[in-house]
Design an enzyme around this catalytic site. Structure first.
Site, PDB file in Angstrom:
ATOM      1  CE  LYS A  54      -4.021   4.625   0.562  1.00  0.00           C
ATOM      2  NZ  LYS A  54      -2.584   4.368   0.608  1.00  0.00           N
ATOM      3  CG  ASP A  90      -1.849   1.188   1.255  1.00  0.00           C
ATOM      4  OD1 ASP A  90      -2.937   1.077   0.657  1.00  0.00           O
ATOM      5  OD2 ASP A  90      -1.495   2.236   1.836  1.00  0.00           O
ATOM      6  CG  HIS A 112      -4.882   9.637   0.070  1.00  0.00           C
ATOM      7  ND1 HIS A 112      -3.522   9.708  -0.005  1.00  0.00           N
ATOM      8  CD2 HIS A 112      -5.131   9.084   1.283  1.00  0.00           C
ATOM      9  CE1 HIS A 112      -2.965   9.227   1.095  1.00  0.00           C
ATOM     10  NE2 HIS A 112      -3.937   8.849   1.892  1.00  0.00           N
ATOM     11  CE1 TYR A 151       0.131   7.620   2.584  1.00  0.00           C
ATOM     12  CE2 TYR A 151       0.845   5.423   1.987  1.00  0.00           C
ATOM     13  CZ  TYR A 151      -0.081   6.251   2.567  1.00  0.00           C
ATOM     14  OH  TYR A 151      -1.212   5.723   3.130  1.00  0.00           O
TER      15      TYR A 151
END
Length: 281
Positions: free
Chosen positions: A82, A52, A115, A57
């Site tokens: 996402k 994931d 997201h 990120y």
């Protein structure tokens, strides 16, 4: 390089469109590219098959490197990513997907999620229409949402669309039963981020510690088993090989109904929990 013996891969759950998704995965926030490459490569070598990540990120490049370094065949790895609110439009979802594919170094994504709903800009319905187009085009295998509350999901339902997955903050102190009930009614798979809690408080609660001591499992294994025994997919983050292996070993024991109830009873209101009506990126 993998430093621990492989663990049996997690079983899978079948999404509404027939795609099989592993029942436990590796979370990668807040790893940087270097940390993610190492963690992902090791996790895949141990037996993980769900990874994931997210645009926000900042580690998709590292995740892709870890996948390649592992030498696990691409069709055996389930990759979730996402995209952010700037791409909340039909065309924007395509742009976001193409950018993630480039960063990951992949030619398709297994699960692409919005997201955060960001209801203030009110464009997530169009973003999901974009996801449907990507699904139809075969660029993604499954589509979904992240951090969507009941009202956000309802707007999708009203538009005739249902996500395959909704990834939400969920743990025994935040059982999110209002959302999970909707998921179950609509055939949406529940995926949990921060499944072990956002600090160490959960794993130190007497209920968890007592069960852990009684059955000879770590506190984290007890909590992760609580998730998967309900059909919830947890994605615990860990860069430590030993912890990664422990977290994956939750499919060879069962918690009693009394244990499950005692753990669920830890649920309580949390005014500090991020509210998807006001937070998002």
């Amino acid at each position: 390089m993998t430093t621990h013996a492989p663990v049996a891969a997690a079983p899978t759950v079948t999404l509404a469109n027939g795609v099989k998704m592993p029942m436990l995965g590796l979370g990668t926030w807040p790893m940087n590219d270097t940390q993610a490459a190492d963690a992902v490569s090791n996790a895949l070598g141990i037996g993980y098959r769900l990874i994931d990540t997210a645009e926000n990120y900042g580690n998709e490049v590292g995740v892709g490197e870890g996948i390649r370094r592992s030498h696990v065949p691409r069709d055996q790895v389930f990759v979730t990513t996402k995209f952010n609110k700037r791409w909340h439009s039909v065309d924007g979802a395509k742009v976001a997907c193409e950018a993630s594919l480039k960063r990951l170094g992949l030619d398709y994504i297994d699960l692409l999620l919005i997201h955060w709903p960001n209801p203030d800009q009110d464009r997530y319905v169009d973003a999901f229409r974009g996801l449907v187009k990507l699904l139809d085009a075969g660029v993604v295998r499954a589509i979904g949402t992240s951090n969507f509350k009941p009202a956000h999901l309802q707007k999708l339902f009203d538009a005739g669309m249902v996500p395959h997955v909704n990834q939400i903050q969920l743990d025994p102190m935040h059982t999110r039963s209002d959302i999970v009930t909707i998921h179950q009614a609509r055939g949406i798979v529940t995926e949990a981020w921060s499944p072990l809690g956002r600090d160490s408080a959960l794993l130190k609660t007497p209920v968890i510690v007592d069960i852990s001591n009684r059955i000879g499992r770590t506190e984290a294994q007890v909590v992760l088993r609580w998730h998967v025994q309900q059909g919830i997919i947890p994605t615990p983050k860990s860069s430590a090989a030993t912890r990664q292996a422990e977290n994956l070993r939750v499919f060879d024991f069962t918690l009693t109904a009394a244990d499950m109830a005692a753990i669920s009873a830890l649920d309580r209101p949390d005014p500090k929990m991020m509210d998807a009506d006001v937070f998002g990126h």
